[in-house]
Design a protein around this motif. Structure first.
Motif, PDB file in Angstrom:
ATOM      1  N   LYS A  22       0.840  -1.210   0.000  1.00  0.00           N
ATOM      2  CA  LYS A  22       0.000   0.000   0.000  1.00  0.00           C
ATOM      3  C   LYS A  22       0.872   1.256   0.000  1.00  0.00           C
ATOM      4  O   LYS A  22       0.552   2.247  -0.669  1.00  0.00           O
ATOM      5  N   VAL A  23       1.967   1.215   0.766  1.00  0.00           N
ATOM      6  CA  VAL A  23       2.882   2.364   0.786  1.00  0.00           C
ATOM      7  C   VAL A  23       3.411   2.615  -0.633  1.00  0.00           C
ATOM      8  O   VAL A  23       3.427   3.753  -1.114  1.00  0.00           O
ATOM      9  N   ALA A  24       3.805   1.532  -1.295  1.00  0.00           N
ATOM     10  CA  ALA A  24       4.348   1.681  -2.651  1.00  0.00           C
ATOM     11  C   ALA A  24       3.317   2.314  -3.581  1.00  0.00           C
ATOM     12  O   ALA A  24       3.636   3.214  -4.377  1.00  0.00           O
ATOM     13  N   GLU A  25       2.080   1.860  -3.491  1.00  0.00           N
ATOM     14  CA  GLU A  25       1.011   2.395  -4.352  1.00  0.00           C
ATOM     15  C   GLU A  25       0.753   3.871  -4.019  1.00  0.00           C
ATOM     16  O   GLU A  25       0.608   4.703  -4.916  1.00  0.00           O
ATOM     17  N   ALA A  26       0.706   4.193  -2.737  1.00  0.00           N
ATOM     18  CA  ALA A  26       0.452   5.585  -2.329  1.00  0.00           C
ATOM     19  C   ALA A  26       1.556   6.511  -2.836  1.00  0.00           C
ATOM     20  O   ALA A  26       1.282   7.591  -3.378  1.00  0.00           O
ATOM     21  N   LEU A  27       2.790   6.084  -2.678  1.00  0.00           N
ATOM     22  CA  LEU A  27       3.911   6.937  -3.096  1.00  0.00           C
ATOM     23  C   LEU A  27       3.936   7.086  -4.615  1.00  0.00           C
ATOM     24  O   LEU A  27       4.251   8.158  -5.136  1.00  0.00           O
ATOM     25  N   ASP A  28       3.581   6.012  -5.298  1.00  0.00           N
ATOM     26  CA  ASP A  28       3.531   6.059  -6.757  1.00  0.00           C
ATOM     27  C   ASP A  28       2.529   7.108  -7.240  1.00  0.00           C
ATOM     28  O   ASP A  28       2.669   7.687  -8.316  1.00  0.00           O
ATOM     29  N   LYS A  29       1.506   7.363  -6.420  1.00  0.00           N
ATOM     30  CA  LYS A  29       0.476   8.349  -6.783  1.00  0.00           C
ATOM     31  C   LYS A  29       0.720   9.678  -6.049  1.00  0.00           C
ATOM     32  O   LYS A  29      -0.195  10.507  -5.915  1.00  0.00           O
ATOM     33  N   ASN A  30       1.942   9.848  -5.572  1.00  0.00           N
ATOM     34  CA  ASN A  30       2.358  11.121  -4.948  1.00  0.00           C
ATOM     35  C   ASN A  30       1.607  11.505  -3.687  1.00  0.00           C
ATOM     36  O   ASN A  30       1.495  12.696  -3.365  1.00  0.00           O
ATOM     37  N   LEU A  31       1.082  10.522  -2.985  1.00  0.00           N
ATOM     38  CA  LEU A  31       0.482  10.821  -1.684  1.00  0.00           C
ATOM     39  C   LEU A  31       1.590  10.822  -0.642  1.00  0.00           C
ATOM     40  O   LEU A  31       2.606  10.141  -0.797  1.00  0.00           O
ATOM     41  N   THR A  32       1.398  11.582   0.415  1.00  0.00           N
ATOM     42  CA  THR A  32       2.310  11.496   1.556  1.00  0.00           C
ATOM     43  C   THR A  32       1.720  10.491   2.536  1.00  0.00           C
ATOM     44  O   THR A  32       0.544  10.577   2.898  1.00  0.00           O
ATOM     45  N   VAL A  33       2.552   9.540   2.923  1.00  0.00           N
ATOM     46  CA  VAL A  33       2.084   8.432   3.772  1.00  0.00           C
ATOM     47  C   VAL A  33       2.388   8.716   5.235  1.00  0.00           C
ATOM     48  O   VAL A  33       3.481   9.166   5.586  1.00  0.00           O
ATOM     49  N   ILE A  34       1.392   8.469   6.080  1.00  0.00           N
ATOM     50  CA  ILE A  34       1.632   8.437   7.524  1.00  0.00           C
ATOM     51  C   ILE A  34       1.669   6.957   7.894  1.00  0.00           C
ATOM     52  O   ILE A  34       0.637   6.289   7.961  1.00  0.00           O
ATOM     53  N   LEU A  35       2.864   6.436   8.068  1.00  0.00           N
ATOM     54  CA  LEU A  35       3.051   5.004   8.318  1.00  0.00           C
ATOM     55  C   LEU A  35       3.036   4.726   9.823  1.00  0.00           C
ATOM     56  O   LEU A  35       3.877   5.239  10.561  1.00  0.00           O
ATOM     57  N   CYS A  36       2.057   3.920  10.251  1.00  0.00           N
ATOM     58  CA  CYS A  36       1.935   3.618  11.687  1.00  0.00           C
ATOM     59  C   CYS A  36       2.674   2.340  12.050  1.00  0.00           C
ATOM     60  O   CYS A  36       2.555   1.325  11.357  1.00  0.00           O
ATOM     61  N   VAL A  37       3.408   2.427  13.124  1.00  0.00           N
ATOM     62  CA  VAL A  37       4.065   1.243  13.699  1.00  0.00           C
ATOM     63  C   VAL A  37       3.831   1.274  15.202  1.00  0.00           C
ATOM     64  O   VAL A  37       3.601   2.343  15.777  1.00  0.00           O
ATOM     65  N   GLY A  38       3.889   0.126  15.831  1.00  0.00           N
ATOM     66  CA  GLY A  38       3.695   0.123  17.287  1.00  0.00           C
ATOM     67  C   GLY A  38       3.582  -1.286  17.828  1.00  0.00           C
ATOM     68  O   GLY A  38       3.110  -2.192  17.134  1.00  0.00           O
ATOM     69  N   GLU A  39       4.013  -1.450  19.064  1.00  0.00           N
ATOM     70  CA  GLU A  39       4.055  -2.782  19.679  1.00  0.00           C
ATOM     71  C   GLU A  39       2.890  -2.992  20.641  1.00  0.00           C
ATOM     72  O   GLU A  39       2.277  -2.028  21.111  1.00  0.00           O
TER      73      GLU A  39
END
Ligand code: PEP
Length: 248
Positions: A111-128
């Protein structure tokens, strides 16, 4: 490094036309000092939100996208649709997507790859999870979540991304991570990215998410490696969210 504070609202499956009207009326009239506000309403309200939030320092984001460009994927929304609506951001990898909708780190990376390909800025969530923290597995788990994305899109792509550290034990619980614990974890995340590229790691915004409110945001924002917040519950309350947006 003087990074802008980013205050992002994740409305999840909440909110309506009334909230968009009330929130935009309140936020459009504020003066933001070195701050970016991002409002992420549910998908049906994106278009309305783009029109309503007219302030130059307020942008609109989606809460997820599909990893494909288009096609027979009933109920999904695409990055191209966000382009069409002038939506500039998307949250990806939120723990609720990972937990309730079975999104793996590999799918999040797609999904990140697709979003970046369409010039969106991604807010990527990570957490334990709490169990992972208690067993001393926080760093290994965060690394695995970041690594899936790094392997897919490479470190350069992080120039177009924001990372949100959201410990699952703090999301929606009313118990925020302490500023010290959050800072320590943000420092770890930045350090991990710096092992790939120091300049990108210094520039990237790392937001904290998990029971942020008007009372605790100031202390969190004052930490060296905390560049703002991704906010759920408190972003649905106009006065509370307005005060977070005004916090120094
Ligand atoms: C979130 O889900 O992104 C979040 C941080 O929620 P809350 O602020 O309600 O803990």
């Amino acid at each position: 490094m003087n990074r802008k504070i980013i205050v992002a609202a994740n409305w999840k499956m909440n909110g309506d036309t009334q909230l968009i009207n009330d929130m935009s009326a309140a936020l459009n009239q504020l003066t933001y000092k070195n701050k970016q506000v991002i409002v992420c309403p549910a998908a049906p309200y994106l278009s309305q939100a783009v029109s309503a939030f007219s302030h130059p320092d307020i942008a609109v984001g989606a809460q997820t996208i599909n990893d494909r460009e288009s096609g027979a994927y009933t109920g999904e929304i695409s990055a191209l649709m966000l382009n069409d609506l002038n939506v500039q951001y998307t949250i990806l990898g939120h723990s609720e997507r990972r937990t309730h909708f079975g999104e793996s780190s590999a799918l999040v990376a797609d999904k990140v790859a697709e979003a970046l390909d369409k010039n969106l800025t991604v807010i990527l969530c990570v957490g334990e999870t709490l169990a992972q923290r208690e067993q001393g597995e926080t760093e290994a788990y965060l690394t695995s979540q970041l690594q899936a994305v790094l392997d897919k899109v490479g470190i350069k792509a992080f120039e177009q991304m924001i990372v949100a550290y959201e410990p699952l034990w703090a999301i929606g619980t009313g118990v925020s991570a302490s500023a010290a614990v959050a800072q320590e974890t943000h420092e770890f995340i930045r350090g991990y990215l710096a092992s790939y590229d120091e300049t990108i790691a210094n520039r990237i915004s790392i937001l904290y998410g998990g029971s942020v409110n008007a009372g605790n945001c100031q202390e969190l924002f004052s930490q060296t490696d905390i560049d703002g917040a991704l906010i759920g519950g408190a972003s649905l309350k106009v006065e509370e969210f307005k005060n977070i947006c005004l916090a120094e």
